[in-house]
Design an enzyme around this catalytic site. Structure first.
Site, PDB file in Angstrom:
ATOM      1  N   ASP A  83     -28.336  -1.283  73.836  1.00  0.00           N
ATOM      2  CA  ASP A  83     -27.109  -0.668  74.110  1.00  0.00           C
ATOM      3  C   ASP A  83     -27.179   0.148  75.260  1.00  0.00           C
ATOM      4  O   ASP A  83     -28.127   1.183  75.222  1.00  0.00           O
ATOM      5  CB  ASP A  83     -26.516   0.023  72.635  1.00  0.00           C
ATOM      6  CG  ASP A  83     -25.281   0.544  72.929  1.00  0.00           C
ATOM      7  OD1 ASP A  83     -24.443   0.049  73.302  1.00  0.00           O
ATOM      8  OD2 ASP A  83     -24.935   1.376  71.876  1.00  0.00           O
ATOM      9  N   ILE A 258     -19.758  -0.221  66.986  1.00  0.00           N
ATOM     10  CA  ILE A 258     -19.450   0.530  65.880  1.00  0.00           C
ATOM     11  C   ILE A 258     -20.584   1.362  65.749  1.00  0.00           C
ATOM     12  O   ILE A 258     -21.576   0.864  65.294  1.00  0.00           O
ATOM     13  CB  ILE A 258     -18.790  -0.086  64.704  1.00  0.00           C
ATOM     14  CG1 ILE A 258     -17.469  -0.638  65.283  1.00  0.00           C
ATOM     15  CG2 ILE A 258     -18.805   1.000  63.567  1.00  0.00           C
ATOM     16  CD1 ILE A 258     -16.858  -1.524  63.898  1.00  0.00           C
TER      17      ILE A 258
HETATM   18  O1  G3H Z   1     -22.568   4.511  72.590  1.00  0.00           O
HETATM   19  C1  G3H Z   1     -23.548   5.267  72.228  1.00  0.00           C
HETATM   20  C2  G3H Z   1     -24.100   5.212  70.907  1.00  0.00           C
HETATM   21  O2  G3H Z   1     -23.314   5.696  69.822  1.00  0.00           O
HETATM   22  C3  G3H Z   1     -25.503   5.293  70.774  1.00  0.00           C
HETATM   23  O3  G3H Z   1     -25.703   6.674  70.489  1.00  0.00           O
HETATM   24  O4  G3H Z   1     -27.483   7.387  72.476  1.00  0.00           O
HETATM   25  O5  G3H Z   1     -26.900   8.872  70.237  1.00  0.00           O
HETATM   26  O6  G3H Z   1     -28.095   6.519  70.056  1.00  0.00           O
HETATM   27  P1  G3H Z   1     -27.168   7.384  70.651  1.00  0.00           P
HETATM   28  P1  13P Z   2     -18.347   4.768  68.715  1.00  0.00           P
HETATM   29  O1  13P Z   2     -18.768   6.051  68.846  1.00  0.00           O
HETATM   30  O2  13P Z   2     -16.882   4.701  68.609  1.00  0.00           O
HETATM   31  O3  13P Z   2     -18.913   4.235  67.231  1.00  0.00           O
HETATM   32  O4  13P Z   2     -18.966   3.781  69.597  1.00  0.00           O
HETATM   33  C1  13P Z   2     -20.308   3.126  69.715  1.00  0.00           C
HETATM   34  C2  13P Z   2     -20.599   2.592  70.931  1.00  0.00           C
HETATM   35  O5  13P Z   2     -19.716   2.053  71.755  1.00  0.00           O
HETATM   36  C3  13P Z   2     -21.956   2.035  71.054  1.00  0.00           C
HETATM   37  O6  13P Z   2     -22.114   1.632  72.186  1.00  0.00           O
HETATM   38 ZN    ZN Z   3     -21.105   2.295  73.875  1.00  0.00          ZN
END
Ligand code: G3H
Ligand code: 13P
Ligand code: ZN
Length: 312
Positions: A83, A258
């Site tokens: 991600d 999500i």
């Molecule tokens: O879009 C971001 C995701 O919610 C991941 O969040 O970078 O705190 O793991 P993080």
């Molecule tokens: P939310 O913060 O809405 O859960 O989005 C998560 C997301 O886009 C992770 O890449």
């Molecule tokens: Zn995201």
């Protein structure tokens, strides 16, 4: 079933008018909660790992947790996705390390730089049987260590998408139509609305091409209340209305991200547990209801938002 990439998943989702949930994983309880729900609902799933998750839990631990889920849930297709990859090196490391899908998020860069970096990742990924998600447009909120102020947020320009996809060769595209990261997506009292006109325009320019929505937590008010009732302080946390996500899932959107709802489900339940059992100190006791809450929340999303139940 071994880990799969998202090609087949997205084709079926596009044709079937549903979306596959992409849930962020950071520990064992989250992996278990998500995949147990998917197994019961007979739903494909994307488990996604951010740069932050990788530095928190370590690449090897996360890979092994996901491998365990694949072994425990042999009937369901599971993809392992990076991600918000922010560099070629990070994407390469995940491709070399067993991920089946990566996101290169160069959306904050100028158009030509976004194309060049995305293209470089696509070439390496495709040589290794891995698919690539790219992003055009900027979401408001916090994107993995990058804080994009609301003022700077800009919707995806539909007129750009065809050239971007053709020149990069990416396999799916995240677009900005009003979703945002985190638990505070809209100001209290405002009317949250996604820009379906942009989504329709994008879809008409890219027929059959899978679109991705980031920042798609609904921020269930039952969890916000639970957090606030048991010592937390999250006033005015608001997410994307579920009906709007359902509508997007029936259109070209094949992947819905999500993460915040998982955090809220766990945090609300852990706070409640501690408040009700002040003498308990065994992590298994307070993580059990938290894991169950993740499972129930994911099952609810699959049936009521994604429509991905009974699709394996
Ligand atoms: O879009 C971001 C995701 O919610 C991941 O969040 O970078 O705190 O793991 P993080
Ligand atoms: P939310 O913060 O809405 O859960 O989005 C998560 C997301 O886009 C992770 O890449
Ligand atoms: Zn995201």
């Amino acid at each position: 079933m071994a880990l799969v990439n998202t090609k087949e998943m997205f084709k079926k989702a596009y044709d079937g008018g549903y979306a596959v949930g992409a849930f962020n994983v950071n520990n064992m309880e989250i992996v278990q909660g998500i995949t147990e729900a998917c197994m019961e609902q007979k739903s494909p799933v994307i488990l996604q790992v951010s740069k932050g998750a990788r530095s928190y839990a370590n690449h090897t631990y996360l890979i092994k947790l996901v491998e365990a889920a694949v072994q425990e849930c042999p009937e369901i297709p599971i993809a392992l996705h990076l991600d918000h990859g922010d560099s070629f090196e990070l994407c390469k490391s995940c491709i070399d390390g067993g991920f089946t899908s990566v996101m290169i998020d160069a959306s904050s860069k100028p158009f030509e730089e976004n194309i060049a970096l995305t293209r470089k990742v696509v070439e390496y990924a495709h040589d290794h049987g891995v698919v690539v998600e790219a992003e055009l447009g900027t979401l408001a909120g916090i994107e993995d260590e990058v804080n994009v102020s609301e003022e700077e947020s800009s919707y995806t320009q539909a007129s750009d998408v065809q050239e971007f996809v053709e020149r990069t060769g990416c396999d799916s595209l995240a677009i900005a139509i009003g979703t945002s990261h985190g638990a505070f997506k809209f100001k209290p009292g405002t009317d949250p609305k996604l820009r379906f006109d942009i989504l329709e325009d994008v879809a008409s320019r890219l027929p059959g091409f899978p679109i991705v929505l980031h920042g798609s937590s609904s921020v269930p008010q039952e969890f916000v209340k639970m957090v606030n009732d048991f010592g937390g302080n999250m006033p005015g946390a608001i997410g994307i209305p579920e009906e709007q996500l359902r509508r997007a899932a029936q259109m070209a959107v094949c992947k819905i991200n999500i993460d915040s709802d998982i955090r809220l489900a766990m945090t609300g339940n852990i706070r409640k547990y501690f408040a009700e059992h002040p003498d308990h100190f065994d992590p298994r006791q307070y993580l059990k209801p938290a894991r169950q809450a993740v499972k129930d929340m994911v099952a609810h999303k699959i049936v009521n938002v994604l429509g991905s139940n009974n699709k394996i």
